[in-house]
Design a protein around this motif. Structure first.
Motif, mmCIF file in Angstrom:
data_model
loop_
_atom_site.group_PDB
_atom_site.id
_atom_site.type_symbol
_atom_site.label_atom_id
_atom_site.label_comp_id
_atom_site.label_asym_id
_atom_site.label_seq_id
_atom_site.Cartn_x
_atom_site.Cartn_y
_atom_site.Cartn_z
ATOM 1 N N THR A 145 -53.078 -18.355 31.127
ATOM 2 C CA THR A 145 -52.374 -19.470 30.522
ATOM 3 C C THR A 145 -52.362 -19.306 29.012
ATOM 4 N N ALA A 146 -51.281 -19.747 28.387
ATOM 5 C CA ALA A 146 -51.269 -19.887 26.941
ATOM 6 C C ALA A 146 -52.060 -21.138 26.580
ATOM 7 N N VAL A 147 -52.796 -21.069 25.484
ATOM 8 C CA VAL A 147 -53.640 -22.193 25.091
ATOM 9 C C VAL A 147 -53.511 -22.465 23.599
ATOM 10 N N THR A 148 -53.874 -23.685 23.240
ATOM 11 C CA THR A 148 -54.034 -24.101 21.858
ATOM 12 C C THR A 148 -55.533 -24.135 21.569
ATOM 13 N N GLY A 149 -55.984 -23.337 20.618
ATOM 14 C CA GLY A 149 -57.421 -23.177 20.404
ATOM 15 C C GLY A 149 -58.135 -24.461 20.065
ATOM 16 N N SER A 150 -57.517 -25.320 19.266
ATOM 17 C CA SER A 150 -58.168 -26.561 18.846
ATOM 18 C C SER A 150 -58.375 -27.533 19.993
ATOM 19 N N LYS A 151 -57.699 -27.311 21.119
ATOM 20 C CA LYS A 151 -57.821 -28.221 22.263
ATOM 21 C C LYS A 151 -58.827 -27.750 23.300
ATOM 22 N N LEU A 152 -59.483 -26.615 23.070
ATOM 23 C CA LEU A 152 -60.345 -26.030 24.093
ATOM 24 C C LEU A 152 -61.690 -26.740 24.185
ATOM 25 N N ASP B 238 -48.595 -30.449 31.261
ATOM 26 C CA ASP B 238 -47.396 -30.984 30.622
ATOM 27 C C ASP B 238 -47.696 -31.610 29.265
ATOM 28 N N SER B 239 -48.966 -31.958 29.023
ATOM 29 C CA SER B 239 -49.319 -32.551 27.729
ATOM 30 C C SER B 239 -49.368 -31.505 26.620
ATOM 31 N N ASP B 240 -49.325 -30.227 26.959
ATOM 32 C CA ASP B 240 -49.404 -29.154 25.962
ATOM 33 C C ASP B 240 -48.244 -28.180 26.141
ATOM 34 N N SER B 241 -47.080 -28.716 26.516
ATOM 35 C CA SER B 241 -45.912 -27.880 26.774
ATOM 36 C C SER B 241 -44.914 -27.992 25.628
ATOM 37 N N TRP B 242 -44.272 -26.868 25.319
ATOM 38 C CA TRP B 242 -43.261 -26.828 24.257
ATOM 39 C C TRP B 242 -41.906 -27.363 24.695
ATOM 40 N N ILE B 243 -41.723 -27.566 25.990
ATOM 41 C CA ILE B 243 -40.398 -27.856 26.531
ATOM 42 C C ILE B 243 -39.794 -29.158 26.000
ATOM 43 N N PHE C 107 -36.189 -28.824 24.423
ATOM 44 C CA PHE C 107 -35.100 -29.181 25.330
ATOM 45 C C PHE C 107 -35.167 -30.688 25.607
ATOM 46 N N PRO C 108 -34.574 -31.510 24.739
ATOM 47 C CA PRO C 108 -34.648 -32.966 24.913
ATOM 48 C C PRO C 108 -34.182 -33.391 26.301
ATOM 49 N N GLY C 109 -34.961 -34.285 26.905
ATOM 50 C CA GLY C 109 -34.632 -34.782 28.239
ATOM 51 C C GLY C 109 -35.168 -33.927 29.361
ATOM 52 N N GLU C 110 -35.801 -32.802 29.028
ATOM 53 C CA GLU C 110 -36.364 -31.926 30.036
ATOM 54 C C GLU C 110 -37.876 -31.831 29.855
ATOM 55 N N GLY C 111 -38.557 -31.396 30.904
ATOM 56 C CA GLY C 111 -40.013 -31.277 30.820
ATOM 57 C C GLY C 111 -40.630 -31.058 32.182
ATOM 58 N N ALA C 112 -41.888 -31.550 32.330
ATOM 59 C CA ALA C 112 -42.651 -31.426 33.589
ATOM 60 C C ALA C 112 -42.650 -29.990 34.087
ATOM 61 N N ALA C 113 -42.814 -29.030 33.161
ATOM 62 C CA ALA C 113 -42.570 -27.620 33.464
ATOM 63 C C ALA C 113 -43.788 -26.844 33.911
ATOM 64 N N THR C 114 -44.975 -27.437 33.838
ATOM 65 C CA THR C 114 -46.208 -26.684 34.058
ATOM 66 C C THR C 114 -46.872 -27.077 35.387
ATOM 67 N N TYR D 215 -49.777 -28.517 35.941
ATOM 68 C CA TYR D 215 -50.566 -29.751 35.885
ATOM 69 C C TYR D 215 -49.767 -30.822 35.154
ATOM 70 N N ASP D 216 -49.957 -32.080 35.568
ATOM 71 C CA ASP D 216 -49.284 -33.154 34.850
ATOM 72 C C ASP D 216 -50.033 -33.472 33.555
ATOM 73 N N GLU D 217 -49.585 -34.477 32.837
ATOM 74 C CA GLU D 217 -50.164 -34.793 31.531
ATOM 75 C C GLU D 217 -51.590 -35.301 31.632
ATOM 76 N N ASN D 218 -52.021 -35.697 32.823
ATOM 77 C CA ASN D 218 -53.377 -36.192 33.033
ATOM 78 C C ASN D 218 -54.260 -35.176 33.755
ATOM 79 N N TYR D 219 -53.817 -33.921 33.748
ATOM 80 C CA TYR D 219 -54.576 -32.807 34.323
ATOM 81 C C TYR D 219 -54.711 -32.879 35.841
ATOM 82 N N ALA D 220 -53.813 -33.571 36.498
ATOM 83 C CA ALA D 220 -53.779 -33.559 37.958
ATOM 84 C C ALA D 220 -52.880 -32.407 38.409
ATOM 85 N N PRO D 221 -53.343 -31.578 39.358
ATOM 86 C CA PRO D 221 -52.504 -30.473 39.835
ATOM 87 C C PRO D 221 -51.279 -30.981 40.566
ATOM 88 N N LYS D 222 -50.131 -30.421 40.243
ATOM 89 C CA LYS D 222 -48.862 -30.762 40.869
ATOM 90 C C LYS D 222 -48.603 -29.836 42.056
#
Length: 448
Positions: A48-55, A308-313, A317-324, A326-333
């Motif tokens: 996975t790509a990660v943001t270091g400050s969020k680890l 989804d809370s750490d996605s560039w989408i 791409f306005p109006g698009e998302g939910a691309a990963t 896990y959802d924004e609350n870390y629940a597996p989709k």
């Protein structure tokens, strides 16, 4: 096998998850082993790509538990590490490498030579060919040298082609010509002989003009003896639009004698997410990961952000998302479970020689009766579990000779107390009733 009778009907869990519940559920572990364990068992990478400050916290816990490889999302790009010429900032990149080493993960360096996210002093400069060549060499020597022996791979050159297969007109191409690619690869090899060196691009997942240009480049580089170890297929995809030639494309690069990696996988959709979209997304994730799993020289798959809370989408791409996955609350989709299934999960490895077959035995205007048969030949099972993902909104209402539950589009069924054993040469069958509307496609069943 026992006969069907009312006393054996097993209702599904009451209040099976709606989309809203699915997207706001509390963090939870999946029933399967972590993705990294499934990938390790197959000799593959799941990163996975990660943001270091969020680890830290839940983000860090999931990143460390589920993945065996990390890619810095932005921390190793030129604009991040050398915003002022000669003054470097390694803090974010170092944090990610240290985290990976502490969690037994490899790191994929991203990226050394790109047309974007470069510092202003570089892009605004007026360079002769010799000057820019020296700047490029110095950058690669410094960054690759800093992490020598600590990174598994580098995306050395990123996005060198236009959609029609012509070279992208960039500072590098316009000043140095197409051989800037060979120069960068050769310099990176000298800086760290142990790291695998990749050319990485988007919209090259299937066979098309752009991927063919990449293929021809890699073939030419290898013929010239330039060190290129692999190609990265970014795979920023759209729900329902996975190219049908992904596996064919992976195989043709592998046949050149290079490795292939899916390096930046995400699959976006128009918001809001619905059960049908999430089910299609799961099928798409399964398709891509399965294509990689089927080719020996496909090293693995990295998702471009796991939550989804750490996605560039959404920002791009306005109006698009939910691309990963896990959802924004870390629940597996459903996409998470699809990745697990493509890596051999689904409740544990089934015995070789045992299969599960799905069928529709009767159908009417709003409902249908389905059946799944688990059969073994040359193997046996002491217990079993099967799962599948619906793509057209079907909902199971009751089952017999199995205990079933449905969460969103994902259905999971396990054996009853009396029919877990499937002998060599034998089979067991369970049935269920479900609703449908519009279409009733047959899903792929995974046996665990």
């Amino acid at each position: 096998m026992r006969s069907r009778r009312p006393g054996l009907l097993v209702s599904l869990l009451a209040g099976a998850a709606t989309v809203g519940a699915l997207l706001t559920a509390a963090p939870a572990h999946a029933a399967d082993p972590p993705l990294r364990d499934l990938a390790d068992a197959r000799g593959k990478v799941v990163g996975t790509a990660v943001t270091g400050s969020k680890l830290t916290g839940t983000y860090g816990e999931v990143a460390g538990r589920e993945f065996n490889s990390l890619t810095p999302g932005n921390a190793m790009k030129w604009g991040s590490v050398e915003p002022v010429r000669g003054r470097h900032d390694w803090a974010e990149a170092d944090r990610i490498v240290a985290f990976a080493e502490a969690h037994g993960q490899q790191v994929r360096g991203h990226t050394l030579v790109w047309h974007s996210q470069n510092p202003g002093w570089l892009t605004d400069g007026t360079w002769t060919r010799d000057e820019l060549s020296a700047v490029l060499n110095d950058h690669i020597d410094t960054e690759v040298g800093r992490y020598k022996g600590r990174l598994a791979a580098w995306d050395v050159v990123n996005e060198p082609f236009e959609e029609d297969g012509t070279y992208r007109r960039t500072l590098w191409y316009d000043t140095l010509g197409p051989d800037y690619i060979a120069q960068a690869l050769t310099r990176a090899r000298a800086a760290d002989p142990g790291a695998d060196l990749y050319i990485n691009d988007y919209n090259v997942e299937g066979v098309n003009a752009k991927s063919t240009a990449l293929y021809d480049l890699v073939k030419s580089l290898k013929e010239r003896g330039v060190p290129v170890d692999g190609v990265g297929l970014q795979a920023h995809l759209i729900v329902g639009q996975v190219p049908s030639t992904v596996r064919q494309n992976i195989q043709r690069f592998a046949d050149l004698g290079v490795d292939v990696a899916i390096t930046e996988l995400d699959i976006r959709m128009q918001l809001p997410a619905t059960e049908a979209k999430l089910a299609q997304q799961a099928a798409d994730y399964r398709s891509v990961v399965s294509a990689c799993a089927a080719v020996d020289r496909c090293t693995g798959v990295t998702v471009w952000g796991f939550t989804d809370s750490d996605s560039w989408i959404p920002d791009t791409f306005p109006g698009e998302g939910a691309a990963t996955p896990y959802d924004e609350n870390y629940a597996p989709k459903p996409a998470y479970h699809a990745i697990a299934q493509a890596l051999g999960g689904g409740g544990g490895q089934p015995a070789d020689g045992c299969t599960a077959t799905y069928g529709v035995t009767g159908q009417w205007n709003t409902g249908f009766t389905g059946q799944v048969r688990i059969s073994c030949a040359g193997a046996s099972l002491a217990s079993w579990k099967v799962s599948w993902t619906y793509g057209e909104g079907q909902r199971v209402s009751q089952a017999w000779n199995a205990t079933c539950a449905q969460s969103g589009a994902v259905v999971t069924c396990g054996n009853a107390a009396w029919n877990g054993t499937v002998p060599d040469g034998g089979s067991v069958t369970f049935g269920f009733n479900a609703s449908w509307s519009g279409s009733n496609g047959v899903p792929v069943v995974t046996l665990g």
